[in-house]
Design a protein around this motif. Structure first.
Motif, PDB file in Angstrom:
ATOM      1  N   ARG A 205       0.693  -1.269  -0.107  1.00  0.00           N
ATOM      2  CA  ARG A 205       0.024   0.052  -0.121  1.00  0.00           C
ATOM      3  C   ARG A 205       0.957   1.200   0.025  1.00  0.00           C
ATOM      4  O   ARG A 205       0.563   2.183  -0.811  1.00  0.00           O
ATOM      5  N   LEU A 206       1.885   1.116   0.658  1.00  0.00           N
ATOM      6  CA  LEU A 206       2.934   2.282   0.662  1.00  0.00           C
ATOM      7  C   LEU A 206       3.491   2.575  -0.831  1.00  0.00           C
ATOM      8  O   LEU A 206       3.308   3.963  -1.371  1.00  0.00           O
ATOM      9  N   VAL A 207       3.892   1.583  -1.451  1.00  0.00           N
ATOM     10  CA  VAL A 207       4.316   1.724  -2.751  1.00  0.00           C
ATOM     11  C   VAL A 207       3.304   1.867  -3.686  1.00  0.00           C
ATOM     12  O   VAL A 207       3.344   2.730  -4.608  1.00  0.00           O
ATOM     13  N   HIS A 208       2.156   1.727  -3.474  1.00  0.00           N
ATOM     14  CA  HIS A 208       0.734   1.831  -4.446  1.00  0.00           C
ATOM     15  C   HIS A 208       0.572   3.402  -4.416  1.00  0.00           C
ATOM     16  O   HIS A 208       0.500   3.986  -5.548  1.00  0.00           O
ATOM     17  N   GLY A 209       0.490   3.977  -3.065  1.00  0.00           N
ATOM     18  CA  GLY A 209       0.304   5.402  -3.054  1.00  0.00           C
ATOM     19  C   GLY A 209       1.393   6.044  -3.566  1.00  0.00           C
ATOM     20  O   GLY A 209       1.169   7.338  -3.914  1.00  0.00           O
ATOM     21  N   TRP A 210       2.544   5.678  -3.253  1.00  0.00           N
ATOM     22  CA  TRP A 210       3.675   6.545  -3.887  1.00  0.00           C
ATOM     23  C   TRP A 210       3.693   6.431  -5.287  1.00  0.00           C
ATOM     24  O   TRP A 210       4.321   7.464  -6.033  1.00  0.00           O
ATOM     25  N   ARG A 211       3.360   5.659  -5.855  1.00  0.00           N
ATOM     26  CA  ARG A 211       3.324   5.393  -7.315  1.00  0.00           C
ATOM     27  C   ARG A 211       2.621   6.417  -8.295  1.00  0.00           C
ATOM     28  O   ARG A 211       2.808   6.723  -9.348  1.00  0.00           O
ATOM     29  N   LYS A 212       1.631   6.912  -7.381  1.00  0.00           N
ATOM     30  CA  LYS A 212       0.898   8.186  -8.363  1.00  0.00           C
ATOM     31  C   LYS A 212       1.684   9.132  -8.726  1.00  0.00           C
ATOM     32  O   LYS A 212       1.321   9.817  -9.776  1.00  0.00           O
ATOM     33  N   PHE A 213       2.726   9.535  -7.976  1.00  0.00           N
ATOM     34  CA  PHE A 213       3.565  10.444  -8.314  1.00  0.00           C
ATOM     35  C   PHE A 213       4.352  10.536  -9.670  1.00  0.00           C
ATOM     36  O   PHE A 213       4.863  11.250 -10.200  1.00  0.00           O
ATOM     37  N   LEU A 214       4.559   9.070 -10.276  1.00  0.00           N
ATOM     38  CA  LEU A 214       4.960   8.887 -11.457  1.00  0.00           C
ATOM     39  C   LEU A 214       4.022   9.655 -12.454  1.00  0.00           C
ATOM     40  O   LEU A 214       4.669   9.999 -13.527  1.00  0.00           O
ATOM     41  N   PHE A 215       2.912   9.728 -12.237  1.00  0.00           N
ATOM     42  CA  PHE A 215       2.039  10.577 -13.318  1.00  0.00           C
ATOM     43  C   PHE A 215       1.865  12.125 -12.915  1.00  0.00           C
ATOM     44  O   PHE A 215       1.328  12.897 -13.881  1.00  0.00           O
ATOM     45  N   THR A 216       2.417  12.521 -11.735  1.00  0.00           N
ATOM     46  CA  THR A 216       2.388  13.805 -11.474  1.00  0.00           C
ATOM     47  C   THR A 216       3.547  14.729 -11.319  1.00  0.00           C
ATOM     48  O   THR A 216       3.539  15.966 -11.288  1.00  0.00           O
ATOM     49  N   ASP A 217       4.669  13.842 -10.889  1.00  0.00           N
ATOM     50  CA  ASP A 217       6.107  14.635 -10.482  1.00  0.00           C
ATOM     51  C   ASP A 217       6.864  14.497 -11.589  1.00  0.00           C
ATOM     52  O   ASP A 217       7.350  13.169 -12.072  1.00  0.00           O
ATOM     53  N   PRO A 218       7.224  15.283 -12.413  1.00  0.00           N
ATOM     54  CA  PRO A 218       8.000  15.237 -13.727  1.00  0.00           C
ATOM     55  C   PRO A 218       9.408  14.993 -13.207  1.00  0.00           C
ATOM     56  O   PRO A 218      10.221  14.794 -14.186  1.00  0.00           O
ATOM     57  N   GLY A 219       9.873  15.145 -12.131  1.00  0.00           N
ATOM     58  CA  GLY A 219      11.241  14.731 -11.701  1.00  0.00           C
ATOM     59  C   GLY A 219      12.058  16.037 -11.985  1.00  0.00           C
ATOM     60  O   GLY A 219      13.309  15.891 -12.554  1.00  0.00           O
TER      61      GLY A 219
END
Length: 259
Positions: A205-219
């Protein structure tokens, strides 16, 4: 949790380093602690096969599914961004994409979603920028039969103004703060000495929640981020807790794969 997204997490976080394959029975066992029913697992697997992410394979423990080369490329890039292993000094150059207008709305939306996932943002309908060149962008555009002009460029102006025009960093910062608060509550709910399946569930669940930043954080490079950026605190917490919970989670995965 969505079964398809959770399977992506599972393959990327655990199965990729174990050969990228698992039996159907093992997938069902692995997703059970997350409350995902066997029927939902099988439906999600079938969908991923149709989309070219998985392919059937015969395993010693029965029929299963393995990652396709397309999925391996996507998961390797995602892992580098999830665990921030690909960070490199920024040379001040932007990767610029100029794409032709796409009239068909579904195709246009697919291209937009894919480029956003890869860290790009639109300046106009046809011009996109990213802080780094993505290794996937050519394949993504080719899949939609889109020919783009791509080049690196140096901005003649204020980089902060460009970032503010392309990305909403205030909203992204608030999203990191919310994630961190929720993550601390999630991890805090796990008692000391918890069983491996419980540790696996919390870490998933920790990884699943963090994964959303793949779609919002451009790095974006540090040079372009505000001082005391909430993303840095959230990243430090995620990396620490994901590493701490990995050994019991890995033990549970190995057990399910060999049961």
């Amino acid at each position: 949790m969505n079964a398809r997204a959770t399977l992506f997490d599972l393959y990327g976080d655990h199965l990729r380093v174990r050969g990228g394959r698992a039996s159907v029975a093992a997938l069902v066992r692995l997703l059970a602690p997350l409350g995902i029913a066997p029927a939902a697992v099988r439906t999600a697997v079938s969908r991923m096969v149709r989309q070219g992410w998985l392919r059937p394979v015969r395993l010693p423990h029965g029929p299963g599914y393995e990652l396709t080369p397309k999925a391996v490329r996507r998961l390797d890039e995602a892992a580098a961004r999830i665990y921030r292993t690909a960070a490199a000094p920024w040379d001040g150059r932007w990767n610029v994409l100029v794409v032709p207008p796409i009239r068909e709305r579904p195709r246009r939306e697919r291209v937009r979603a894919s480029l956003t996932y890869l860290g790009y943002a639109p300046l106009t309908e046809t011009t996109w920028i990213g802080p780094h060149a993505s290794t996937e962008v050519d394949a993504v555009l080719a899949a939609e039969s889109v020919e783009a002009t791509r080049f690196d460029a140096v901005l003649d102006g204020d980089p902060a103004a460009l970032v503010a025009r392309a990305w909403d960093l205030d909203a992204l910062g608030r999203s990191y703060e919310t994630w961190l608060k929720d993550a601390e509550q999630l991890v805090g709910s796990l008692p000391p000495g918890a069983a491996p399946d419980d540790a696996f569930a919390v870490r998933s669940r920790l990884v699943h929640g963090w994964r959303k930043f793949l779609f919002t954080d451009p790095g974006l490079p540090k040079e372009l981020l505000p001082a005391d950026w909430p993303g840095e605190r959230a990243t430090a917490y995620f990396e620490r807790e994901a590493a701490r919970l990995l050994p019991p989670s890995a033990a549970f995965v190995d057990h399910c794969l060999t049961a």
